[in-house]
Design a protein around this motif. Structure first.
Motif, mmCIF file in Angstrom:
data_model
loop_
_atom_site.group_PDB
_atom_site.id
_atom_site.type_symbol
_atom_site.label_atom_id
_atom_site.label_comp_id
_atom_site.label_asym_id
_atom_site.label_seq_id
_atom_site.Cartn_x
_atom_site.Cartn_y
_atom_site.Cartn_z
ATOM 1 N N THR A 1 33.219 37.807 33.110
ATOM 2 C CA THR A 1 33.552 36.904 34.213
ATOM 3 C C THR A 1 34.563 37.538 35.164
ATOM 4 O O THR A 1 34.399 37.485 36.380
ATOM 5 C CB THR A 1 34.141 35.602 33.637
ATOM 6 N N VAL A 2 35.586 38.123 34.596
ATOM 7 C CA VAL A 2 36.613 38.744 35.441
ATOM 8 C C VAL A 2 35.993 39.823 36.315
ATOM 9 O O VAL A 2 36.234 39.890 37.521
ATOM 10 C CB VAL A 2 37.745 39.342 34.582
ATOM 11 N N ARG A 3 35.158 40.629 35.719
ATOM 12 C CA ARG A 3 34.554 41.709 36.481
ATOM 13 C C ARG A 3 33.669 41.177 37.606
ATOM 14 O O ARG A 3 33.716 41.657 38.736
ATOM 15 C CB ARG A 3 33.735 42.620 35.572
ATOM 16 N N LYS A 4 32.887 40.157 37.281
ATOM 17 C CA LYS A 4 32.040 39.571 38.311
ATOM 18 C C LYS A 4 32.879 39.046 39.477
ATOM 19 O O LYS A 4 32.549 39.244 40.643
ATOM 20 C CB LYS A 4 31.203 38.415 37.710
ATOM 21 N N ILE A 5 33.969 38.393 39.130
ATOM 22 C CA ILE A 5 34.817 37.820 40.175
ATOM 23 C C ILE A 5 35.477 38.914 41.009
ATOM 24 O O ILE A 5 35.470 38.872 42.243
ATOM 25 C CB ILE A 5 35.886 36.895 39.544
ATOM 26 N N VAL A 6 36.023 39.925 40.332
ATOM 27 C CA VAL A 6 36.679 41.017 41.063
ATOM 28 C C VAL A 6 35.698 41.686 42.014
ATOM 29 O O VAL A 6 35.989 41.910 43.196
ATOM 30 C CB VAL A 6 37.262 42.060 40.079
ATOM 31 N N ASP A 7 34.516 41.983 41.504
ATOM 32 C CA ASP A 7 33.537 42.666 42.346
ATOM 33 C C ASP A 7 33.080 41.793 43.501
ATOM 34 O O ASP A 7 32.878 42.282 44.621
ATOM 35 C CB ASP A 7 32.349 43.126 41.493
ATOM 36 N N ALA A 8 32.938 40.509 43.233
ATOM 37 C CA ALA A 8 32.546 39.597 44.312
ATOM 38 C C ALA A 8 33.631 39.551 45.385
ATOM 39 O O ALA A 8 33.334 39.608 46.583
ATOM 40 C CB ALA A 8 32.287 38.206 43.746
ATOM 41 N N LEU A 9 34.862 39.477 44.960
ATOM 42 C CA LEU A 9 35.967 39.445 45.924
ATOM 43 C C LEU A 9 35.946 40.694 46.801
ATOM 44 O O LEU A 9 36.062 40.616 48.022
ATOM 45 C CB LEU A 9 37.312 39.346 45.186
ATOM 46 N N LEU A 10 35.766 41.839 46.172
ATOM 47 C CA LEU A 10 35.794 43.078 46.941
ATOM 48 C C LEU A 10 34.584 43.203 47.856
ATOM 49 O O LEU A 10 34.695 43.679 48.981
ATOM 50 C CB LEU A 10 35.885 44.278 45.991
ATOM 51 N N GLU A 11 33.433 42.756 47.358
ATOM 52 C CA GLU A 11 32.236 42.851 48.204
ATOM 53 C C GLU A 11 32.355 41.932 49.414
ATOM 54 O O GLU A 11 31.978 42.310 50.525
ATOM 55 C CB GLU A 11 30.982 42.520 47.392
#
Lengths: 225, 225
Positions: free
Chosen positions: B63-73
């Motif tokens: 979940t954390v990774r998905k959120i971090v990547d979404a934020l950056l994208e």
DNA sequence: AAATCGGTTCGTCTTATGACGAAAGGTTCA
DNA sequence: TGAACCTTTCGTCATAAGACGAACCGATTT
């Protein structure tokens, strides 16, 4: 400035496709057995194995943090501690550090930190291109001379800001002894000012400044720059 | 070397007492709404709110990774992208970087990278405690002077390995201009060697080495160390 | 050959995560 | 005063995390 290794391990685990493999990688790197780890965490060894093998695929942040901290704490007790090697405790010595893109005039910088000049003979001319805030006691007792350069960043034309200063003699002696000279030395809430410190500053043509701001206040002000 | 910001956000969330608060901090920092985030993740907005509010206290790494990547994208599509501001700098310039726990002798290091010495007068004595591989063109054209210190890692006693070198003049000029001096400079597949470059290396007492290994080969060899 | 040590596998349990959607609380602005 | 937008709260559900312990595997050591 604290725990670069801690952050590195944490981010690596969190961003990994297989968090368990990353946990294992670091556990082995730090030469810790599953048993030790589990004991330190008051868990059954099988739990660690389950994580590493991937039965639990997406450990929560709480779990990751507990594991990272346990790994580092166990590592710290080792002779060949990676954690200790990492910093030479630099993280604990340097409280804050920055380089500016443009130089600040010394008087502007002095105002920012509410400083007063301790020397009458050193002209305030050298522009400030950055700063380093350091714990004077730790810097002097634990920093190896070969590592002193680390506090200078990109430019030696910077302010070295010492916290925990009593009379201010040792920091200036260190500056005198080292080939790299800062543009300015700042003492944070010194008890008294040693006369030799002022003499040394004048000899080295380094501006010597004191401020009554607290460590936290000065760091906040500088990091907002 | 990619995604220092990604790692920073990930570690901050993972190591936080309140991961949700940290997620919120970054989402707001990047000026992204819960709705945008949830849409990008194909989730209901309430899910984001539940994380941020702390109903879910320990989100998994996935979940954390998905959120971090979404934020950056999402941030990347912005005009005032933090991610792009970051990567303009270091991530694209530094191709690989490492610090060793023990120093390597210069001759050992040279063998590893199949290098040959370009200077006869500089003795090979300074041990190598780490290396930085950088794109010479990008480094020289886009690196701000205030960021130069970042390529030095924990020790200046390192090899600076330049790729994309034509004659090797500019990298040595940069080294000459900078107060921090590496122990060794390596050119990867240079076309020709400028005589001034060799002179400058000798003046600075820096070992100047060339290698015919390709960029990829040398990085692979170094990262395996 | 038995004991020890580091690690794995797995059945089982409780609790929390990960997700939804509907309803409702605040701002801001027309 | 709405409409529009961002966010919160909460009941509910399925599934996975988080944990245990017992059994087991493979090296080393004794």
């Amino acid at each position: 400035m604290k725990g670069a290794l801690r952050e590195k391990i944490a981010s690596e685990i969190t961003l990994s496709d297989y968090p368990g493999k990353t946990i294992r990688k670091w556990r082995e790197e730090l030469e810790i057995t599953q048993h030790e780890l589990s004991k330190h965490l008051a868990l059954s060894p099988s739990v660690i194995s389950d994580y590493e093998s991937g039965r639990r695929k997406s450990p929560g942040t709480r779990t990751v943090r507990k594991i990272v901290d346990a790994l580092l704490e166990l590592d710290k007790t080792r002779k060949s501690s990676l954690y200790l090697a990492e910093s030479d405790n630099l993280d604990e010595i340097i409280l804050s550090m920055k380089d500016f893109s443009v130089g600040l005039s010394p008087s502007t910088f002095m105002k920012k930190i509410q400083g007063t000049n301790l020397s009458k003979t050193v002209p305030l001319v050298r522009n400030i291109h950055g700063y380093t805030v350091l714990d004077s006691l730790k810097a002097i007792t634990t920093l190896k001379s070969s590592d002193y350069w680390k506090i200078y960043g990109w430019s030696t034309e910077r302010a070295l800001i010492f916290t925990g200063v009593k009379f201010g003699r040792s920091p200036m002696v260190a500056v005198r002894a080292h080939p790299l000279k800062p543009a300015m030395v700042v003492y944070v809430q010194p008890e008294r000012i040693d006369r030799l410190a002022v003499k040394l500053a004048e000899l080295e043509n380094v501006s010597l400044i004191k401020t009554q701001l607290s460590e936290d206040e000065i760091i906040a002000k500088l990091e907002a720059l």
